[in-house]
Design an enzyme around this catalytic site. Sequence first.
Site, short mmCIF file in Angstrom:
data_model
loop_
_atom_site.label_atom_id
_atom_site.label_comp_id
_atom_site.label_asym_id
_atom_site.label_seq_id
_atom_site.Cartn_x
_atom_site.Cartn_y
_atom_site.Cartn_z
N SER A 12 0.85 -1.20 0.00
CA SER A 12 0.00 0.00 0.00
C SER A 12 0.88 1.24 0.00
O SER A 12 2.04 1.20 0.44
CB SER A 12 -0.86 0.00 1.28
N TYR A 15 -1.33 0.17 11.12
CA TYR A 15 -1.55 -0.32 9.75
C TYR A 15 -0.32 0.03 8.88
O TYR A 15 0.19 -0.81 8.14
CB TYR A 15 -2.82 0.31 9.17
#
Length: 251
Positions: free
Chosen positions: A144, A157
């Site tokens: 990501s 995260y």
Amino acid sequence: MTNHRAGPIPRSRVLLLGGTSEIGLAILAALDPGADVEVILAGRDGQRLAAAGKTLHRPVTVARYDAMDTASHQAFADEICAGGVPDLVIAATGILIPQEQAERDVRLAAGMIETNFTGHVTALLAFGGHMRQRGSGTIVVLSSVAAVRPRKFNPVYGAAKAGLDAFARGFADELHGTGVRLLLVRPGFVTGRMTEGMDPAPLATTPRAVGIAVAAALRGKKSTVWVPAPLAGLATAMRLIPRPVWRKISR
Ligand SMILES: NC(=O)c1ccc[n+]([C@@H]2O[C@H](COP(=O)([O-])OP(=O)(O)OC[C@H]3O[C@@H](n4cnc5c(N)ncnc54)[C@H](OP(=O)(O)O)[C@@H]3O)[C@@H](O)[C@H]2O)c1
């Protein structure tokens, strides 16, 4: 493993870890594997997996897989590979828990790291080992843009994605020359279930666009793909922003 397959004996196999993932399913839809390819959707809920299979409009095999049960991953890979080593493994499991919740119950933070990082490492080492032994195979890793720089709103995260991204790059280099390829995918904000209720970030994209970009990258020779492509430039800029400024503007 539950077999919903009918028809010819498969010549090749594709495995989606995170068999209900919107992005993973969009990658499969874009790849559109032929009827002779066995598609295996692996995840923790049989009913959700079967429903996900229906969206592909083709027979699928469903397998139980829990990303957090890392002790079972070698045996899981051995069992799958006993029926034929997958030609393609797409690692798409992931959870995004709001930071406030992770701070209220730190076990949620541990779960986020296990699902988004540790579980990928154990599963991909196991499948990569089988592929290397055979001398062929492709692994797709969903990293990501969050891996580029941690943000105060989701440091757990971001840290898990940064760990996964680093592992994927190192593992790709280790596999280089063995016949096994690893494609690292770095999407930006993807509108969908995971980001429901969140304001879209700049250059927001869709699962379908990620699927199309990954399918195109798999047909070529790239080792990394950003979705959308201009995100690569934005990521370079993000790395250069001084930290006090980053603290103020990152969201
Ligand atoms: N959406 C975004 O903005 C975005 C951006 C960049 C990268 N990514 C990454 O892309 C990947 C796919 O995301 P997505 O948007 O497709 O999200 P999604 O639709 O929410 O899919 C996440 C998948 O992970 C599975 N999963 C979660 N915990 C699991 C566990 N313990 N064991 C097994 N499976 C588990 C879910 O299965 P269940 O059906 O059991 O919940 C689901 O199949 C993730 O790694 C995500 O971090 C997403």
